[in-house]
Design an enzyme around this catalytic site. Structure first.
Site, PDB file in Angstrom:
ATOM      1  N   HIS A  98       0.754  -1.319   0.069  1.00 15.56           N
ATOM      2  CA  HIS A  98      -0.186   0.045   0.106  1.00 15.56           C
ATOM      3  C   HIS A  98       0.854   1.414  -0.059  1.00 15.56           C
ATOM      4  CE1 HIS A  98      -3.821  -2.093   1.168  1.00 15.56           C
ATOM      5  NE2 HIS A  98      -3.049  -2.763   1.575  1.00 15.56           N
ATOM      6  N   LYS A 118      -8.253  13.449   4.951  1.00 15.91           N
ATOM      7  CA  LYS A 118      -7.649  12.345   4.845  1.00 15.91           C
ATOM      8  C   LYS A 118      -6.535  12.421   6.041  1.00 15.91           C
ATOM      9  CE  LYS A 118      -6.735  13.756   0.650  1.00 15.91           C
ATOM     10  NZ  LYS A 118      -6.777  12.457  -0.275  1.00 15.91           N
ATOM     11  N   ARG A 119      -5.838  11.592   6.137  1.00 13.81           N
ATOM     12  CA  ARG A 119      -4.616  11.724   7.211  1.00 13.81           C
ATOM     13  C   ARG A 119      -4.027  12.816   6.719  1.00 13.81           C
ATOM     14  NH1 ARG A 119      -3.896   7.797  11.055  1.00 13.81           N
ATOM     15  NH2 ARG A 119      -2.299   9.020  11.871  1.00 13.81           N
ATOM     16  N   LYS A 151       0.536  14.413   0.988  1.00 14.74           N
ATOM     17  CA  LYS A 151      -0.645  14.592   0.831  1.00 14.74           C
ATOM     18  C   LYS A 151      -0.959  15.938   0.260  1.00 14.74           C
ATOM     19  CE  LYS A 151      -2.527  10.279   3.204  1.00 14.74           C
ATOM     20  NZ  LYS A 151      -3.300   9.601   2.087  1.00 14.74           N
ATOM     21  N   THR A 182      -8.836   6.379  -1.542  1.00 19.43           N
ATOM     22  CA  THR A 182     -10.021   5.826  -1.498  1.00 19.43           C
ATOM     23  C   THR A 182     -11.163   6.851  -1.405  1.00 19.43           C
ATOM     24  OG1 THR A 182      -9.545   4.884   0.522  1.00 19.43           O
ATOM     25  CG2 THR A 182      -9.559   3.336  -1.221  1.00 19.43           C
ATOM     26  N   LYS A 189     -15.014   7.754  -2.924  1.00 17.81           N
ATOM     27  CA  LYS A 189     -16.414   8.154  -2.247  1.00 17.81           C
ATOM     28  C   LYS A 189     -16.886   9.194  -2.743  1.00 17.81           C
ATOM     29  CE  LYS A 189     -14.205   5.547   1.448  1.00 17.81           C
ATOM     30  NZ  LYS A 189     -13.173   5.781   2.805  1.00 17.81           N
TER      31      LYS A 189
HETATM   32  C1  26Q Z   1       3.656   1.640  10.647  1.00 18.40           C
HETATM   33  C2  26Q Z   1       4.610   1.557  11.740  1.00 18.40           C
HETATM   34  C3  26Q Z   1       4.265   1.493  13.035  1.00 18.40           C
HETATM   35  C4  26Q Z   1       2.862   1.632  13.254  1.00 18.40           C
HETATM   36  C5  26Q Z   1       1.970   1.644  12.368  1.00 18.40           C
HETATM   37  C6  26Q Z   1       2.304   1.749  10.813  1.00 18.40           C
HETATM   38  C7  26Q Z   1       1.381   2.121   9.812  1.00 18.40           C
HETATM   39  C8  26Q Z   1      -0.045   1.823  10.023  1.00 18.40           C
HETATM   40  C9  26Q Z   1      -0.879   2.118   8.967  1.00 18.40           C
HETATM   41  C10 26Q Z   1       1.989   2.088   8.401  1.00 18.40           C
HETATM   42  C11 26Q Z   1       0.865   2.563   7.517  1.00 18.40           C
HETATM   43  C12 26Q Z   1      -0.432   2.327   7.706  1.00 18.40           C
HETATM   44  C13 26Q Z   1      -1.385   2.706   6.733  1.00 18.40           C
HETATM   45  C14 26Q Z   1      -1.368   2.871   5.388  1.00 18.40           C
HETATM   46  C15 26Q Z   1      -2.158   3.379   4.586  1.00 18.40           C
HETATM   47  O1  26Q Z   1      -3.498   3.476   4.951  1.00 18.40           O
HETATM   48  N1  26Q Z   1      -1.992   3.405   3.484  1.00 18.40           N
HETATM   49  C16 26Q Z   1      -3.215   3.960   2.248  1.00 18.40           C
HETATM   50  O2  26Q Z   1      -3.791   2.608   2.018  1.00 18.40           O
HETATM   51  C17 26Q Z   1      -4.768   2.898   1.169  1.00 18.40           C
HETATM   52  C18 26Q Z   1      -5.674   1.449   0.580  1.00 18.40           C
HETATM   53  O3  26Q Z   1      -4.999   0.926  -0.292  1.00 18.40           O
HETATM   54  C19 26Q Z   1      -4.290   3.572  -0.024  1.00 18.40           C
HETATM   55  O4  26Q Z   1      -5.760   4.042  -1.030  1.00 18.40           O
HETATM   56  C20 26Q Z   1      -3.565   5.027   0.238  1.00 18.40           C
HETATM   57  O5  26Q Z   1      -2.920   5.499  -0.858  1.00 18.40           O
HETATM   58  C21 26Q Z   1      -2.397   4.432   1.152  1.00 18.40           C
HETATM   59  O6  26Q Z   1      -1.745   5.642   1.601  1.00 18.40           O
END
Ligand code: 26Q
Length: 833
Positions: free
Chosen positions: A377, A568-569, A574, A676, A680
């Site tokens: 991702h 979004k985050r 972004k 995503t 929406k």
């Molecule tokens: C990493 C290290 C320690 C703790 C947490 C994490 C962590 C947690 C969540 C790293 C990444 C995430 C989430 C990533 C994420 O949401 N990525 C998004 O995924 C979507 C679904 O595929 C995409 O549409 C987005 O482009 C992408 O940014």
């Protein structure tokens, strides 16, 4: 077919499921509600403030899910069919009640039942906590997948963690983000069923010892471990009006008795209790995604806990039916890894097959490689997970042995393919050598999987050309694309009932399960009467959002304004900052009397910053400061509003996306894997302003260039710029940009808080700025000017809005799941009688 088909432990089955099904009538629902409210929860009068009303409604609904759930499980066992375990550290489920009523087709009946006792179903909906067991896109994607799999009758079980505290809540204080704990379980979570009978034990620490068995084979034992109990809590996942109910199984950590006793016998009661706490800490809190969270031992514990418990659960089910015969295991099971977060499952499956089930390495490896599939991702190299070898050795010594062995055999394979190419070996190794050797989880996932996919066409292409190039050269057939989607049941039918009703009145309601039917709206795009109805359906959504914003922030916005939304985050890539620069530019234009041709615009920005991400938190503060100046300037009042929407989450998006006119998807090209939220918004008739990044590319292709506001450098142009990027001269040579920077740098937005934006402003001026915000300023401002002009043409805008919705058919997770199933999973649908 084998004789023993029951996943349940021995015992005679109660004939519950054979009896008559519970009636789906208002009468029956009211009766069950009354039973739970009065008899189970012991209430005598209806007070709208209690959680008991909500709980009683859920129990009445859950009863109706329960019989369908049992039937789905029975058929699955009977047919002994291939199934998928979707392993994810995150499931961002949001609220479940409305979705359950929609899918069971009892929303009207429930509404009727409650209105008879003077209650409003909408108020009950509002009493539900938003189950926030995820950060953002990746977690919400997992939740949308579950809805689509159940609707397509695909046998897919979600496996995740039941965090005591989900995604933190965001409060804004003096413009700063303040985090508050998410106590979502405080009043209980009435959807879940605890399954103590299926608890598993997960081990940590200790050491490995090797000895030869009587046949002279090496046997490995992992001893002196700390054991933790994993207790599953099951959540029902109903399909849309198809009687299927799938399962989301969430693991909760609990101290084991053995664990307590050994500590206790050693003489320290207090240590034993503290150790119990340590065990239960594993599932205490969801990690907010941030670079600073990388490498935290507790996070690795969470990952292994999920992987081990879920695999043991699958093997438990397998051996019930098949004993120790694993010859068909790979034909009947698949594990989809949601990013590398659960990738330690590759090594854990090896361990379980070899150490517990006595398979040889080669057989175990064949099974592993034929069952694991990995979804990536991200394109940011710094976001690829690595764990210190030393940490693995302490926490999971047996798994480290196995990873070394996997690596040794893999390196052998690579050196046969490219003899003498030592650079390539070093690049591809599962171990990054250095002063602190690290395990590369993405490499482990790729080597251990038969499928590796990205989440949008551009993303998958860039993976193969960039990050994973060496692997794609070795195994081209492993790599594939699966463009993301969202479920239209939640993201159109449930959250935008007005527009959904209009659509169904015109083209029927087939779109609810076949979103491409929305294409039937395209011929109506120029129909004046339909256009008026379209606007009339969307206007109340904008009014609802305006009301909520007024309540949350005190800022009044008019529903006729252009709703320009970025939620979004918060992350530098972004580029919320680019959006903010544009807001300041509009402010500047209006101030200097150049705002006459501007349509009234409300810029709405929302999102959480990871608590350790200093720059992201600074961006929130900056948005709030600029908002305060704009919103308190009387000359802006009917022209421009800027609001920061606090505590953005799934439930907020259900209010926001039906109300947006303009969807901001403005990441630096090549950085957003898919996105995503973009889908929406599109579904609900917003028009995108965006770069050629992630799924934006496919959105623009689907809707046509005329119905999309494109701007910014492409991936190739961004790459070509590196090394010669000079934001200073870009700013200097653009009068608008220069004015914007001068305003900000003069302290106009932080009069009494000197220097707080220095770092942020400096980042924009930095030639090494990886996000190249300045490079896209001019084309962004120009594209926004085109938006402005387009919005003045009411018919033209409405046409674009309708065409966006009409072209959103591809972006349903129903399509995404069909793609996964065709290319990766190959499941047969559950055949209910
Ligand atoms: C990493 C290290 C320690 C703790 C947490 C994490 C962590 C947690 C969540 C790293 C990444 C995430 C989430 C990533 C994420 O949401 N990525 C998004 O995924 C979507 C679904 O595929 C995409 O549409 C987005 O482009 C992408 O940014």
């Amino acid at each position: 077919m084998s004789a023993k088909k029951d996943m349940e432990p021995a015992g005679s089955e109660i004939e519950l499921l054979q009896g008559p099904a519970l009636p789906m009538t208002a009468d029956a629902i009211l009766q069950d509600f009354t039973h739970y409210f009065g008899r189970m929860l012991g209430r005598r009068t209806i007070q709208t403030q209690t959680p008991f009303l909500y709980q009683s409604v859920v129990f009445a609904v859950r009863d109706r899910l329960m019989e369908r759930w049992g039937k789905t499980r029975n058929v699955l066992q009977r047919d002994d069919q291939r199934r998928v375990c979707y392993l994810s550290l995150e499931f961002l489920m949001g609220r479940l009640l409305r979705n359950a009523l929609l899918n069971l087709d009892i929303e009207k009946e429930t509404d009727e039942a409650l209105s008879r006792i003077g209650l409003q179903l909408e108020d009950i909906y509002d009493r539900e906590y938003d189950a926030g067991l995820g950060n953002g896109g990746l977690g919400r994607l997992a939740a949308c997948f579950l809805d689509s799999c159940a609707t397509l009758a695909l046998p897919v079980t979600g496996y995740g963690i039941r965090y005591q505290y989900g995604m933190f809540h965001q409060r804004i204080e003096d413009g700063y983000q303040v985090e508050e704990p998410d106590v979502w379980l405080r009043a209980g979570f009435p959807w879940e069923i605890e399954r103590l009978d299926f608890a598993q034990t997960v081990h940590f620490g200790g050491r490995t010892v090797a000895h030869k068995d009587d046949k002279g084979r090496m046997q490995y034992e992992w001893i002196d471990t700390h054991a933790v109990l994993a207790i599953p809590f099951d959540v029902p996942i109903p399909g849309y009006r198809n009687e299927v109910v799938n399962t989301l199984r969430l693991w909760s950590a609990s101290a084991t008795n053995e664990f307590d006793l050994t500590e206790f016998n050693a003489g320290s009661y207090v240590d034993a209790v503290a150790a119990k706490n340590a065990a239960e800490n594993i599932t205490m809190v969801l990690y907010p995604n941030a670079a600073t969270e990388n490498g935290q031992e507790l996070r690795l514990r969470q990952q292994y806990f999920l992987a081990s418990a879920s695999l043991q659960d699958t093997l438990r089910i397998w051996t019930l039916d098949h004993g120790e015969d694993f010859s068909e295991f790979a034909a009947k099971n698949c594990f989809q890894l949601n990013d590398t977060h659960p990738a330690v499952a590759v090594a854990e499956l090896m361990r379980l097959l070899i150490d517990r089930h006595n398979l040889g390495w080669d057989d175990a490896w064949e099974i592993t490689q034929r069952t694991m599939a990995y979804t990536n991702h991200t394109l940011l190299p710094e976001a690829l997970e690595q764990w210190p070898v030393a940490m693995f050795r302490n926490l999971l010594p047996r798994l480290l042995d196995i990873i070394y062995e996997i690596n040794a055999r893999f390196i052998q394979e690579v050196s046969q393919a490219w003899p003498g190419d030592t650079d390539r070996l070093a690049r591809m190794s599962l171990i990054a050598e250095g002063s602190e050797p690290m395990i590369r989880m993405a490499h482990l996932a790729i080597v251990g999987s038969y499928s590796v996919n990205g989440v949008a066409a551009l993303h998958s292409e860039l993976l193969v050309k960039g990050l994973f190039r060496d692997f794609a050269e070795l195994w081209p057939q492993k790599f594939n694309n699966k463009t993301n989607g969202v479920t239209q049941r939640r993201w159109l039918a449930a959250c935008n009932p007005g527009l959904a009703a209009l659509i169904s009145a015109r083209i029927g309601d087939g779109w609810v399960t076949e979103l491409t039917e929305l294409a039937g709206l395209a011929p109506l795009a120029d129909d004046a009467e339909f256009q008026a109805q379209w606007r009339a359906a969307r206007l109340p959504n904008k009014e609802r959002l305006a009301q909520k914003i007024a309540k949350k922030t005190g800022v009044a916005i008019d529903a006729t304004m252009l709703f320009d939304v970025q939620v979004k985050r918060i992350h530098e890539y972004k580029r919320q900052l680019l959006n903010l620069l544009h807001a300041v530019h509009l402010y500047d234009r209006i101030r200097r009397g150049d705002g006459d041709d501007l349509v009234p615009r409300a810029i709405i920005i929302g999102g959480k910053a990871a608590p350790g991400y200093v720059m992201a938190k600074g961006i929130i503060k900056c948005i709030n400061n600029v908002a305060r100046v704009i919103n308190s300037d009387p000359s802006m009042s009917d022209k421009l509003r800027l609001v920061f929407y606090p505590d953005y989450n799934v439930t907020a998006m259900e209010l926001i996306c039906p109300a947006a006119d303009l969807s901001e998807q403005i990441s630096t090209a090549g950085k957003e894997a898919s996105g995503t939220g973009n889908m929406k918004f599109m579904m609900n008739g917003a028009i995108t302003i965006g770069t050629l990044d992630g799924a934006n590319v496919e959105i623009r292709e689907a809707v046509g260039a005329d119905n999309f506001f494109l701007f910014g450098n492409t991936v190739d142009e961004i790459e070509a710029l590196r090394g010669q990027y000079d934001p200073g001269s870009i700013i200097e040579n653009d009068v608008d940009f220069k004015r914007v920077m001068t305003l900000i740098e003069s302290g106009h937005f932080n009069r009494f808080e000197p220097h707080i934006f220095d770092d942020m402003v400096r980042s924009i001026r930095e030639p090494s700025d990886a996000w190249m915000t300045a490079a896209d300023f001019r084309s962004f401002v120009d594209a926004q000017a085109a938006v402005n002009d387009a919005y003045k043409d009411v018919a033209g805008w409405t046409r674009m809005s309708i065409l966006n919705s009409a072209a959103s058919g591809r972006f349903s997770t129903d399509r995404t799941m069909r793609d996964y199933n065709r290319d990766i999973w190959r499941l047969d649908p559950i055949a209910l009688d």
